[in-house]
Design a protein around this motif. Structure first.
Motif, short mmCIF file in Angstrom:
data_model
loop_
_atom_site.label_atom_id
_atom_site.label_comp_id
_atom_site.label_asym_id
_atom_site.label_seq_id
_atom_site.Cartn_x
_atom_site.Cartn_y
_atom_site.Cartn_z
N LEU A 123 0.83 -1.23 0.02
CA LEU A 123 -0.05 0.07 -0.07
C LEU A 123 0.93 1.19 0.08
CD1 LEU A 123 -2.96 0.97 0.26
CD2 LEU A 123 -2.86 0.97 2.80
N TYR A 124 0.48 2.20 -0.68
CA TYR A 124 1.04 3.61 -0.72
C TYR A 124 0.12 4.48 0.05
CZ TYR A 124 4.27 2.48 -4.42
OH TYR A 124 5.45 1.92 -5.14
N PHE A 125 0.70 5.37 1.06
CA PHE A 125 0.16 6.50 1.62
C PHE A 125 0.43 7.69 0.84
CE2 PHE A 125 0.17 3.23 5.21
CZ PHE A 125 -1.21 3.27 5.44
N LEU A 126 -0.49 8.33 0.15
CA LEU A 126 -0.34 9.58 -0.35
C LEU A 126 -0.50 10.61 0.46
CD1 LEU A 126 0.27 11.02 -3.20
CD2 LEU A 126 -2.20 10.87 -3.67
N THR A 127 0.40 11.48 0.78
CA THR A 127 0.36 12.62 1.66
C THR A 127 -0.13 13.86 1.09
OG1 THR A 127 2.81 12.94 1.47
CG2 THR A 127 2.00 11.40 3.45
N TYR A 128 -1.18 14.44 1.42
CA TYR A 128 -1.61 15.71 0.99
C TYR A 128 -0.96 17.05 1.32
CZ TYR A 128 -5.16 18.90 -0.96
OH TYR A 128 -5.80 19.84 -1.72
N ILE A 129 -1.28 18.14 0.76
CA ILE A 129 -0.31 19.33 1.13
C ILE A 129 -1.09 20.05 2.14
CG2 ILE A 129 0.46 19.14 -1.15
CD1 ILE A 129 -1.38 21.21 -2.33
N ASP A 130 -1.72 19.55 3.01
CA ASP A 130 -2.27 20.26 4.06
C ASP A 130 -1.56 20.35 5.37
OD1 ASP A 130 -2.82 17.57 4.83
OD2 ASP A 130 -5.03 17.78 5.18
N THR A 131 -0.41 20.05 5.10
CA THR A 131 0.71 20.28 6.31
C THR A 131 1.51 21.66 5.92
OG1 THR A 131 2.56 18.93 5.02
CG2 THR A 131 0.90 17.90 6.49
N PRO A 132 1.98 22.42 7.17
CA PRO A 132 2.73 23.70 6.79
C PRO A 132 4.11 23.20 6.04
CG PRO A 132 2.09 23.38 9.21
CD PRO A 132 1.73 21.86 8.50
N TRP A 133 4.22 24.01 5.05
CA TRP A 133 5.53 24.09 4.54
C TRP A 133 6.78 24.39 5.46
CZ3 TRP A 133 7.65 22.62 -0.06
CH2 TRP A 133 8.98 23.14 -0.44
N GLU A 134 7.73 23.36 5.28
CA GLU A 134 8.97 23.83 6.38
C GLU A 134 10.12 23.88 5.30
OE1 GLU A 134 9.57 21.19 9.37
OE2 GLU A 134 7.40 21.06 9.89
N ALA A 135 10.84 25.04 5.31
CA ALA A 135 11.91 25.11 4.35
C ALA A 135 13.06 24.43 4.87
CB ALA A 135 12.32 26.49 4.18
N ASP A 136 13.84 24.04 3.80
CA ASP A 136 15.14 23.66 4.30
C ASP A 136 16.37 23.81 3.20
OD1 ASP A 136 15.00 21.39 2.59
OD2 ASP A 136 14.63 20.08 4.34
N GLY A 168 -5.18 15.81 6.83
CA GLY A 168 -5.66 16.26 8.29
C GLY A 168 -4.23 16.54 9.24
N ASP A 169 -4.52 16.50 10.31
CA ASP A 169 -3.63 16.50 11.35
C ASP A 169 -2.78 15.26 11.66
OD1 ASP A 169 -5.31 15.24 13.15
OD2 ASP A 169 -5.62 16.88 14.35
N LYS A 170 -1.57 15.45 12.44
CA LYS A 170 -0.81 14.03 12.72
C LYS A 170 -1.67 13.12 13.09
CE LYS A 170 3.36 16.86 13.57
NZ LYS A 170 4.32 17.15 14.46
N LYS A 171 -2.61 13.30 14.06
CA LYS A 171 -3.32 12.27 14.80
C LYS A 171 -4.28 11.62 13.74
CE LYS A 171 -6.24 11.57 18.60
NZ LYS A 171 -7.80 11.83 18.89
N THR A 172 -4.80 12.31 12.99
CA THR A 172 -5.92 11.94 11.96
C THR A 172 -5.25 11.30 10.89
OG1 THR A 172 -7.33 13.73 12.21
CG2 THR A 172 -7.72 12.54 10.23
N ARG A 173 -4.14 11.24 10.51
CA ARG A 173 -3.29 10.59 9.56
C ARG A 173 -2.82 9.30 10.24
NH1 ARG A 173 0.51 14.32 5.77
NH2 ARG A 173 -1.03 15.76 5.01
N LEU A 174 -2.33 9.41 11.17
CA LEU A 174 -1.84 8.21 12.20
C LEU A 174 -3.03 7.20 12.30
CD1 LEU A 174 0.52 6.67 13.56
CD2 LEU A 174 -0.18 7.90 15.55
N GLU A 175 -4.30 7.64 12.64
CA GLU A 175 -5.08 6.84 12.58
C GLU A 175 -5.60 6.23 11.55
OE1 GLU A 175 -8.07 9.46 14.72
OE2 GLU A 175 -7.45 9.04 16.71
N THR A 176 -5.79 6.87 10.46
CA THR A 176 -6.18 6.34 9.13
C THR A 176 -5.02 5.52 8.64
OG1 THR A 176 -7.04 8.58 8.57
CG2 THR A 176 -6.41 6.93 6.54
#
Length: 192
Positions: A123-136, A168-176
């Motif tokens: 399975l692939y978990f496709l991560t959405y762009i609703d997390t804050p951008w963190e520059a590096d 969603g947030d970290k908790k929602t993503r982890l639960e899913t």
């Protein structure tokens, strides 16, 4: 070189965190590994490219992609031996292929492409762009997040890869993610 890109058989469920930069893949990989008391495969490209930046102030170039792919598969094959439950992959060769095509005029080394499509994951978990951008030092396309997300999703659809969208947030993503992985582990254990 071909053997170094090939995925070795493993006695575990394999999942991949997949998506554009700065969408929480590494954070969730670590959370999932802790949750399952298992191992996670870090993104080899981060170390490789950070060293290149630190040593030469250069970013990724096409000739870097095969060494990155080789390093990624070496890590995955080594770490897969350390679990019999679930292996959490922070990335895979398909992600490297997507970046190659996005950054280098639609091109990808044929050997990289071959193994990006042949290596298999449950399975692939496709991560959405609703997390804050963190520059590096390595991230470079904050204004293109939506377009890059579509490129990643299109690749999963084009190559018929099984995936679940994580929002969603970290908790929602982890639960899913854990709900989906629990189903895979149950199916895996029934088959054994």
């Amino acid at each position: 070189m071909e053997k170094t890109l090939k995925q070795k058989p493993a006695n575990c469920v394999k999942v991949v965190l997949f998506g554009p930069e700065s969408t929480g893949k590494t954070t969730l990989s670590k959370q999932l590994a802790r949750y399952y008391n298992s191992v996670w495969v870090p993104e080899y490209a981060r170390e490789y490219l950070q060293n290149k930046w630190n040593d030469h102030r250069k970013t990724c170039e096409p000739q870097d992609l095969l060494p990155i792919a080789k390093g990624q598969m070496r890590l995955e094959n080594e770490l897969a031996k350390k679990t019999d439950s679930v292996l959490i992959c922070d990335t895979d060769l398909l992600e490297t292929k997507v970046y190659s095509e996005a950054y280098y005029s639609g091109t990808c080394d044929p050997l990289l492409e071959k193994y990006a499509l042949e290596n298999n994951y449950d399975l692939y978990f496709l991560t959405y762009i609703d997390t804050p951008w963190e520059a590096d030092d390595l991230r470079d396309k904050p204004e293109e997040r939506e377009a890059m997300f579509k490129v990643f999703e299109d690749a999963l659809i084009k190559y018929n890869k099984p995936y679940v969208l994580l929002k969603g947030d970290k908790k929602t993503r982890l639960e899913t993610a854990t709900r989906q992985i629990d189903l895979l582990i149950a199916k895996f254990n029934d088959a054994v």
